[in-house]
Design a protein around this motif. Structure first.
Motif, short mmCIF file in Angstrom:
data_model
loop_
_atom_site.label_atom_id
_atom_site.label_comp_id
_atom_site.label_asym_id
_atom_site.label_seq_id
_atom_site.Cartn_x
_atom_site.Cartn_y
_atom_site.Cartn_z
N ARG A 1 0.97 -1.26 0.04
CA ARG A 1 0.07 0.14 -0.20
C ARG A 1 0.92 1.31 -0.06
O ARG A 1 0.77 2.09 -0.53
CB ARG A 1 -0.96 -0.02 1.33
N GLU A 2 2.06 1.18 0.68
CA GLU A 2 2.72 2.45 0.82
C GLU A 2 3.57 2.57 -0.39
O GLU A 2 3.64 3.92 -0.93
CB GLU A 2 4.00 2.15 1.82
N ASN A 3 3.91 1.56 -1.24
CA ASN A 3 4.51 1.66 -2.51
C ASN A 3 3.33 2.36 -3.52
O ASN A 3 3.88 3.12 -4.16
CB ASN A 3 4.85 0.32 -2.98
N SER A 4 2.53 1.81 -3.44
CA SER A 4 1.30 2.37 -4.18
C SER A 4 1.04 3.76 -4.04
O SER A 4 0.89 4.84 -4.95
CB SER A 4 -0.21 1.58 -4.28
N PHE A 5 1.01 4.21 -2.73
CA PHE A 5 0.88 5.61 -2.28
C PHE A 5 1.91 6.47 -2.71
O PHE A 5 1.86 7.61 -3.41
CB PHE A 5 0.90 5.55 -0.87
N ARG A 6 3.34 6.12 -2.83
CA ARG A 6 4.22 6.65 -3.19
C ARG A 6 4.41 7.02 -4.59
O ARG A 6 4.60 8.04 -5.21
CB ARG A 6 5.60 6.02 -2.67
N GLU A 7 3.81 6.01 -5.31
CA GLU A 7 3.83 6.00 -6.80
C GLU A 7 2.57 7.18 -7.02
O GLU A 7 2.71 7.84 -8.20
CB GLU A 7 3.42 4.81 -7.59
N GLU A 8 1.56 7.16 -6.65
CA GLU A 8 0.32 8.12 -6.61
C GLU A 8 0.60 9.37 -6.28
O GLU A 8 -0.10 10.50 -6.58
CB GLU A 8 -0.91 7.37 -6.24
N LEU A 9 1.59 9.55 -5.24
CA LEU A 9 1.86 11.07 -4.51
C LEU A 9 2.04 12.19 -5.54
O LEU A 9 1.49 13.08 -5.39
CB LEU A 9 2.99 10.69 -3.57
N PRO A 10 2.74 11.86 -6.55
CA PRO A 10 3.11 13.34 -7.35
C PRO A 10 1.72 13.54 -8.20
O PRO A 10 1.61 14.68 -8.21
CB PRO A 10 4.04 12.51 -8.39
N SER A 11 0.91 12.65 -8.63
CA SER A 11 -0.47 13.09 -9.26
C SER A 11 -1.23 13.61 -8.03
O SER A 11 -2.01 14.62 -8.62
CB SER A 11 -0.71 11.64 -10.02
N TRP A 12 -1.49 13.11 -6.82
CA TRP A 12 -2.45 13.65 -5.99
C TRP A 12 -1.77 15.24 -5.49
O TRP A 12 -2.61 16.13 -5.54
CB TRP A 12 -2.22 12.64 -4.81
N LEU A 13 -0.57 15.39 -5.47
CA LEU A 13 0.00 16.62 -5.04
C LEU A 13 -0.34 17.57 -6.12
O LEU A 13 -0.67 18.64 -5.91
CB LEU A 13 1.59 16.62 -4.96
N LYS A 14 -0.17 17.28 -7.40
CA LYS A 14 -0.60 18.04 -8.66
C LYS A 14 -1.93 18.45 -8.45
O LYS A 14 -2.29 19.70 -8.89
CB LYS A 14 -0.04 17.47 -9.87
N ALA A 15 -2.86 17.35 -8.31
CA ALA A 15 -4.29 17.68 -8.34
C ALA A 15 -4.59 18.81 -7.03
O ALA A 15 -5.49 19.30 -7.35
CB ALA A 15 -4.87 16.54 -8.05
N VAL A 16 -4.21 18.56 -5.94
CA VAL A 16 -4.32 19.53 -5.09
C VAL A 16 -3.80 20.80 -5.18
O VAL A 16 -4.45 21.83 -5.09
CB VAL A 16 -3.76 18.93 -3.61
N GLU A 17 -2.47 21.10 -5.83
CA GLU A 17 -2.08 22.28 -6.26
C GLU A 17 -2.87 22.73 -7.36
O GLU A 17 -3.03 24.27 -7.33
CB GLU A 17 -0.62 22.00 -6.90
N SER A 18 -3.35 22.27 -8.22
CA SER A 18 -4.13 22.83 -9.45
C SER A 18 -5.51 23.19 -8.67
O SER A 18 -5.86 24.45 -9.16
CB SER A 18 -4.44 21.69 -10.17
#
Length: 323
Positions: free
Chosen positions: A250-267
């Motif tokens: 789960r942590e590896n999946s979270f780390r993979e998705e983290l950049p896209s989630w950060l980008k969505a929040v920033e947008s």
């Protein structure tokens, strides 16, 4: 206690009653016939002892409570009189005499109409101002939520506890191990976990992304009585090792998705920060209401009526009343 003044005794009657007391008149003076109530002897000016006690009691003298009540009533009456004299200047007659009641009513009616219009206008503007405040607060609240989401994504910390067995404690994003008085902590991302066993212990090996290994051992052979070690069966230890492996996945999946989630929040945060449409619309509505009130012809009519009523009162009394 104030003294009673004796009353003049009527000479043309042999017996009479005054204040509930029977008085008998004779040639030598007045005799007060005995009664149970003990009221004053009005001809001699004396009081029985129990009557004097009643006269001196708080009931007879009014008491502090009654005195304060009188003060409050007088203060309220004084305020009302003063306000009426202020609202209808010119003297007592103009403020209270029935002769000028119609003049006072005309002035009060004109004032009341202007006051009612002003109250309705204030209520409309107050509602519009609340809408502006709500729009601004909603935007600010959403920005704060997005800031908190961004912070949690950038710094997830350990997260919630998932499980624990022996010296190992598993969290959402980290594993921790107690060794004597020290605590060893490592991120779960890219960690490897292995289970082994021998004739005395079961072992869980946690190897982090940097290659550092941690061994956690769980005794399964019955220890000596003086050792005091806890025993763990193989199934329990294997299940906990699998729990760690699932948390790592789960942590590896979270780390993979983290950049896209950060980008969505920033947008989204940038969009919310730039979007002031709701606040602008609320402010425009407020200004529209204010302008409508400024241009309201009914307001002008009411103001003219009040100005005429004020002028009429000034002509009548020579004094200018307040609005």
């Amino acid at each position: 206690m104030p003294a009673f003044k004796p009353l003049a005794c009527p000479a043309d009657r042999e017996q009479t009653t005054i204040g509930g007391r029977s008085l008998k008149f004779g040639q030598t003076g007045v005799e007060v016939l005995p009664v149970d109530c003990g009221v004053a002897d009005v001809c001699t000016g004396t009081l029985p002892s129990h009557a004097r006690d009643l006269y001196d009691s708080p009931i007879a003298t009014g008491g502090s409570g009654m005195a304060w009540l009188v003060v409050i009533v007088l203060a309220g009456l004084g305020f009302w009189v003063g306000r009426r004299l202020y609202r209808y200047p010119g003297g007592w007659a103009f403020a209270f005499n029935l002769r000028y009641e119609s003049d006072r009513d005309a002035l009060a009616h004109a004032r009341g109409e202007v006051r009612a219009w002003t109250r309705r206008a204030d209520q409309d503007e107050s509602s519009a101002r609340r809408a502006v405040t709500a729009a601004e607060a909603g935007r600010k609240s959403r920005l704060q939520e997005l800031d908190q989401q961004r912070t949690r994504l950038r710094h997830p910390g350990s997260g919630e506890q998932v499980g624990a067995l022996g010296a190992l404690t598993l969290f959402q994003h980290r594993r921790m191990a107690k060794a004597d008085s020290e605590i060893n902590s490592a991120e779960l991302a890219q960690m490897e976990v292995h289970f082994t066993t021998d004739h005395t212990y079961h072992y869980i090996y946690c190897i982090n992304s940097g290659g550092q290994s941690l061994q956690a051992k769980y005794r399964h052979l019955p220890p000596s009585p003086e050792a005091g070690e806890q025993r763990f069966d193989e199934g329990t230890v294997r299940d906990f090792a699998r729990d760690i492996q699932r948390a790592i996945a789960r942590e590896n999946s979270f780390r993979e998705e983290l950049p896209s989630w950060l980008k969505a929040v920033e947008s989204e945060r940038e969009a919310v920060e730039n979007d002031t449409s709701a606040t602008d619309a609320a402010r425009a509505h407020l200004e529209e209401i204010r302008e409508r009130h400024r241009q309201d012809p009914h307001r002008e009519v009411l103001e003219q009526k009040l100005a005429a009523a004020l002028k009429d009162w000034e002509k009548l009394t020579g004094r200018v009343p307040p609005r």
